[in-house]
Motif scaffolding. Structure first.
Motif, PDB file in Angstrom:
ATOM      1  N   LEU A  41       0.839  -1.207   0.000  1.00  0.00           N
ATOM      2  CA  LEU A  41       0.000   0.000   0.000  1.00  0.00           C
ATOM      3  C   LEU A  41       0.869   1.250   0.000  1.00  0.00           C
ATOM      4  N   MET A  42       1.938   1.245   0.791  1.00  0.00           N
ATOM      5  CA  MET A  42       2.858   2.380   0.809  1.00  0.00           C
ATOM      6  C   MET A  42       3.487   2.608  -0.561  1.00  0.00           C
ATOM      7  N   LEU A  43       3.802   1.520  -1.264  1.00  0.00           N
ATOM      8  CA  LEU A  43       4.490   1.643  -2.551  1.00  0.00           C
ATOM      9  C   LEU A  43       3.622   2.314  -3.610  1.00  0.00           C
ATOM     10  N   VAL A  44       2.315   2.070  -3.560  1.00  0.00           N
ATOM     11  CA  VAL A  44       1.423   2.758  -4.502  1.00  0.00           C
ATOM     12  C   VAL A  44       1.474   4.257  -4.256  1.00  0.00           C
ATOM     13  N   VAL A  45       1.465   4.646  -2.971  1.00  0.00           N
ATOM     14  CA  VAL A  45       1.531   6.067  -2.620  1.00  0.00           C
ATOM     15  C   VAL A  45       2.894   6.645  -2.981  1.00  0.00           C
ATOM     16  N   ILE A  46       3.955   5.878  -2.749  1.00  0.00           N
ATOM     17  CA  ILE A  46       5.307   6.354  -3.025  1.00  0.00           C
ATOM     18  C   ILE A  46       5.541   6.517  -4.519  1.00  0.00           C
ATOM     19  N   ASN A  47       5.019   5.591  -5.323  1.00  0.00           N
ATOM     20  CA  ASN A  47       5.369   5.574  -6.744  1.00  0.00           C
ATOM     21  C   ASN A  47       4.601   6.572  -7.596  1.00  0.00           C
ATOM     22  N   LEU A  48       3.292   6.511  -7.561  1.00  0.00           N
ATOM     23  CA  LEU A  48       2.521   7.330  -8.512  1.00  0.00           C
ATOM     24  C   LEU A  48       2.611   8.830  -8.240  1.00  0.00           C
ATOM     25  N   PRO A  49       2.351   9.327  -7.021  1.00  0.00           N
ATOM     26  CA  PRO A  49       2.399  10.785  -6.823  1.00  0.00           C
ATOM     27  C   PRO A  49       3.806  11.369  -6.907  1.00  0.00           C
ATOM     28  N   LEU A  50       4.826  10.527  -6.708  1.00  0.00           N
ATOM     29  CA  LEU A  50       6.197  11.049  -6.633  1.00  0.00           C
ATOM     30  C   LEU A  50       7.011  10.768  -7.889  1.00  0.00           C
ATOM     31  N   ILE A  51       6.340  10.572  -9.015  1.00  0.00           N
ATOM     32  CA  ILE A  51       7.050  10.290 -10.270  1.00  0.00           C
ATOM     33  C   ILE A  51       8.050  11.404 -10.594  1.00  0.00           C
ATOM     34  N   GLY A  52       7.635  12.647 -10.379  1.00  0.00           N
ATOM     35  CA  GLY A  52       8.531  13.776 -10.675  1.00  0.00           C
ATOM     36  C   GLY A  52       9.808  13.726  -9.858  1.00  0.00           C
ATOM     37  N   MET A  53       9.689  13.322  -8.578  1.00  0.00           N
ATOM     38  CA  MET A  53      10.870  13.245  -7.727  1.00  0.00           C
ATOM     39  C   MET A  53      11.829  12.151  -8.218  1.00  0.00           C
ATOM     40  N   TRP A  54      11.272  11.029  -8.656  1.00  0.00           N
ATOM     41  CA  TRP A  54      12.128   9.926  -9.136  1.00  0.00           C
ATOM     42  C   TRP A  54      12.835  10.318 -10.427  1.00  0.00           C
ATOM     43  N   VAL A  55      12.166  11.071 -11.269  1.00  0.00           N
ATOM     44  CA  VAL A  55      12.816  11.527 -12.506  1.00  0.00           C
ATOM     45  C   VAL A  55      13.985  12.451 -12.175  1.00  0.00           C
ATOM     46  N   ARG A  56      13.810  13.345 -11.190  1.00  0.00           N
ATOM     47  CA  ARG A  56      14.909  14.236 -10.797  1.00  0.00           C
ATOM     48  C   ARG A  56      16.054  13.454 -10.160  1.00  0.00           C
ATOM     49  N   LEU A  57      15.719  12.377  -9.443  1.00  0.00           N
ATOM     50  CA  LEU A  57      16.760  11.551  -8.821  1.00  0.00           C
ATOM     51  C   LEU A  57      17.681  10.944  -9.879  1.00  0.00           C
ATOM     52  N   LEU A  58      17.129  10.654 -11.037  1.00  0.00           N
ATOM     53  CA  LEU A  58      17.923  10.062 -12.111  1.00  0.00           C
ATOM     54  C   LEU A  58      19.011  10.998 -12.627  1.00  0.00           C
ATOM     55  N   LYS A  59      18.886  12.285 -12.317  1.00  0.00           N
ATOM     56  CA  LYS A  59      19.869  13.251 -12.817  1.00  0.00           C
ATOM     57  C   LYS A  59      21.094  13.361 -11.904  1.00  0.00           C
ATOM     58  N   VAL A  60      21.070  12.678 -10.740  1.00  0.00           N
ATOM     59  CA  VAL A  60      22.228  12.713  -9.834  1.00  0.00           C
ATOM     60  C   VAL A  60      23.371  11.921 -10.458  1.00  0.00           C
ATOM     61  N   PRO A  61      24.547  12.530 -10.690  1.00  0.00           N
ATOM     62  CA  PRO A  61      25.659  11.804 -11.304  1.00  0.00           C
ATOM     63  C   PRO A  61      26.160  10.690 -10.399  1.00  0.00           C
ATOM     64  N   TYR A  62      26.499   9.562 -11.007  1.00  0.00           N
ATOM     65  CA  TYR A  62      26.986   8.428 -10.230  1.00  0.00           C
ATOM     66  C   TYR A  62      28.335   8.737  -9.587  1.00  0.00           C
ATOM     67  N   ASP A  63      29.088   9.650 -10.200  1.00  0.00           N
ATOM     68  CA  ASP A  63      30.389  10.023  -9.640  1.00  0.00           C
ATOM     69  C   ASP A  63      30.265  10.618  -8.243  1.00  0.00           C
ATOM     70  N   LEU A  64      29.097  11.192  -7.936  1.00  0.00           N
ATOM     71  CA  LEU A  64      28.873  11.763  -6.619  1.00  0.00           C
ATOM     72  C   LEU A  64      28.355  10.728  -5.616  1.00  0.00           C
ATOM     73  N   MET A  65      27.860   9.599  -6.134  1.00  0.00           N
ATOM     74  CA  MET A  65      27.248   8.603  -5.267  1.00  0.00           C
ATOM     75  C   MET A  65      28.235   7.552  -4.777  1.00  0.00           C
ATOM     76  N   TYR A  66      29.143   7.103  -5.682  1.00  0.00           N
ATOM     77  CA  TYR A  66      29.938   5.935  -5.323  1.00  0.00           C
ATOM     78  C   TYR A  66      30.928   6.189  -4.181  1.00  0.00           C
ATOM     79  N   PRO A  67      31.528   7.399  -4.011  1.00  0.00           N
ATOM     80  CA  PRO A  67      32.426   7.573  -2.855  1.00  0.00           C
ATOM     81  C   PRO A  67      31.704   7.377  -1.522  1.00  0.00           C
ATOM     82  N   ALA A  68      30.470   7.890  -1.437  1.00  0.00           N
ATOM     83  CA  ALA A  68      29.694   7.727  -0.197  1.00  0.00           C
ATOM     84  C   ALA A  68      29.382   6.257   0.054  1.00  0.00           C
ATOM     85  N   ILE A  69      29.083   5.514  -1.023  1.00  0.00           N
ATOM     86  CA  ILE A  69      28.791   4.082  -0.883  1.00  0.00           C
ATOM     87  C   ILE A  69      30.011   3.343  -0.338  1.00  0.00           C
ATOM     88  N   LEU A  70      31.196   3.619  -0.883  1.00  0.00           N
ATOM     89  CA  LEU A  70      32.413   2.924  -0.461  1.00  0.00           C
ATOM     90  C   LEU A  70      32.768   3.260   0.990  1.00  0.00           C
TER      91      LEU A  70
END
Length: 498
Positions: free
Chosen positions: A365-394
């Motif tokens: 039930l949470m996933l339906v709420v998370i996915n449909l209304p927040l499509i715009g947020m997920w599209v913006r998340l895709l613009k985060v460069p991976y170069d900025l993500m992997y150092p934090a992961i390591l």
């Protein structure tokens, strides 16, 4: 069962468990949206985070990550023709075509609705089948458990991606790595090479984080980062009456197929989504639309992958056997929490068993709420460069592994397995069978020894017990089904050369 479910909802509805469910679903959606980061890598990276949590809360969060990733993977498949998760590869065929035709909204809607319906139905199957299979499993003896685990390893290797011979070799290697350490019965050290830190065996978390987490980061850094979101504006995030009529049967068929495939060792979400798409393409009245934007081609696989993600918990909760690599991580998380998965878990840990099942409904039930209304947020998340993500992961990986035992050796083990995971990906050896073998190897040895002690060293005990004999026959059939096509192909090639 109704009383147990009410009890489960009471456990899952606490603030702590609700928060864990929401965080898991949110993280799962995010890693499903981001291409190149799957639930296997994410769960392995987050294992250290769960050590300070109660066991029920930890498993609820990890489960939410797994089935949440099945939801999120459809977003990039539809909007970018780039699957965020392996099980969403097949969704690109018609989902992206629908988006190009101006139907991105209905495509995203049917993916979320199909996943929600399938998840609810599959969770009900888990609630019904779990106690029944547990009752059956309580009649198993050590010989039966050994044969069951052997069958699980063979089927998981046969159904895994890539070359079957390499899969079996990786499975055997995983069993061998799982036996490193001190023999519980004799107290003798084995395969430790006089390294004191290996006397307790190789840690599950360092192996999983290195093999699946850091190795995945290295592979992603090799790939060119191409992320071009669809320019078409997303509108009408719902279905018309005609679209509902077209997707009702595909959702039902995808849910049924995914529910069944998810239970099988080596099955999982990817296999079920591909099977559902193939089935739908054969039985649909709109065969000519497949590949051009058929809504059925989105509804069936997205329903199947979420159903499979839920029912893959059945063998984990009832038999203590992982249906896929993600479930092997779940077993590792339970063992780290001091819980032995298996048929007695429903009696020993009712909070965990029924709380997890109830949390799946709440999570869907949470996933339906998370996915449909927040499509715009997920599209913006895709613009985060991976170069900025992997150092934090390591950095997070290094801190998490070190914090397990405050030992530098665990960090070195993680680095070694990261190198091995990267190397295996280069030579086409799937790492998932190794993880499953690593988890099941020590359990198989324990049941083998018990069976031989009870039979006073007579190996015929494995054939004299009907359950064990049946499982061994199935294992032989699985090996034959794998070997016969290869032998025929070899003969045909030999005749062709002659």
């Amino acid at each position: 069962m109704l009383e147990n479910l009410i009890y489960g909802f009471g456990v899952a509805a606490t603030f702590q468990n609700l928060s864990a469910c929401f965080i898991g679903a949110l993280l799962g959606t995010a890693i499903g949206v981001l291409p190149g980061i799957g639930p296997l890598a994410t769960i392995s990276l987050l294992l250290p985070l769960t050590f300070g949590m109660p066991s029920t809360t930890a498993i609820i969060m990890l489960a939410g990550i797994y089935y949440g990733a099945q939801y999120g993977g459809s977003t990039t498949s539809i909007l970018m023709n780039l699957p965020g998760e392996v099980s969403s590869v097949i969704t690109t065929l018609d989902g992206y075509q629908m988006a190009k035709n101006g139907q991105a909204g209905p495509a995203l809607a049917v993916a979320a609705i199909g996943s929600f319906i399938a998840g609810c139905v599959a969770t009900l199957v888990v609630a019904i089948a779990g106690p029944l299979l547990t009752a059956v499993a309580l009649s198993f003896g050590p010989a039966d458990y050994f044969s069951l685990m052997l069958l699980g390893l063979i089927v998981a290797s046969v159904l895994s991606e890539g070359n079957v011979v390499k899969s079996i070799a990786m499975m055997i290697a995983g069993v061998g790595i799982g036996l490193v350490g001190t023999d519980v019965q004799t107290g003798q050290q084995r395969f430790t090479f006089d390294i004191p830190e290996l006397s307790d065996g190789i840690g599950f978390a360092p192996m999983a984080m290195g093999m699946f987490g850091i190795a995945e980061v290295i592979r992603n850094l090799e790939m060119p980062e191409v992320r071009e979101a669809l320019k078409t504006r997303i509108s009408r995030l719902w279905l018309t009456g005609e679209e509902w009529r077209r997707v009702a049967a595909p959702i039902a068929r995808g849910t049924t197929l995914g529910t069944l495939v998810g239970i099988l060792p080596g099955g999982g979400a990817a296999l079920s989504s591909m099977g559902a798409y193939t089935l739908e393409r054969r039985v649909s009245r709109n065969k000519h639309l497949f590949g051009k934007g058929a809504i059925e081609g989105v509804a069936a696989p997205e329903s199947a992958n979420n159903a499979a993600a839920q029912t893959s918990f059945i063998p984990l909760l009832t038999l203590g056997i992982p249906a896929n690599a993600v479930m092997a991580l779940m077993i590792g998380a339970l063992i780290i929490q001091g819980i032995q998965p298996g048929p007695r878990m429903i009696e020993a840990q009712p909070d965990l068993f029924w709380g997890l099942i109830a949390s799946m409904w709440l999570g869907n039930l949470m996933l339906v709420v998370i996915n449909l209304p927040l499509i715009g947020m997920w599209v913006r998340l895709l613009k985060v460069p991976y170069d900025l993500m992997y150092p934090a992961i390591l950095v997070f990986c290094a801190i998490g592994v070190y914090s397990l035992n405050n030992n530098n050796f665990d960090v070195f083990v993680t680095v070694v397995f990261a190198f091995l995971g990267y190397l295996f990906s280069k030579i086409g050896c799937p790492p998932a069978p190794m993880l499953i073998g690593f988890v099941l190897g020590p359990m198989m040895e324990e049941h083998l020894r018990r069976a031989m002690l009870l039979s006073r060293g007579d190996p015929m005990v494995f054939l004299e017990r009907p359950i064990s004999a049946t499982l061994l026959v199935l294992a032989v059939i699985a090996v034959a089904a794998m070997a016969i096509p290869s032998l025929r192909k070899g003969k045909e090639e030999a005749l062709h050369q002659a």
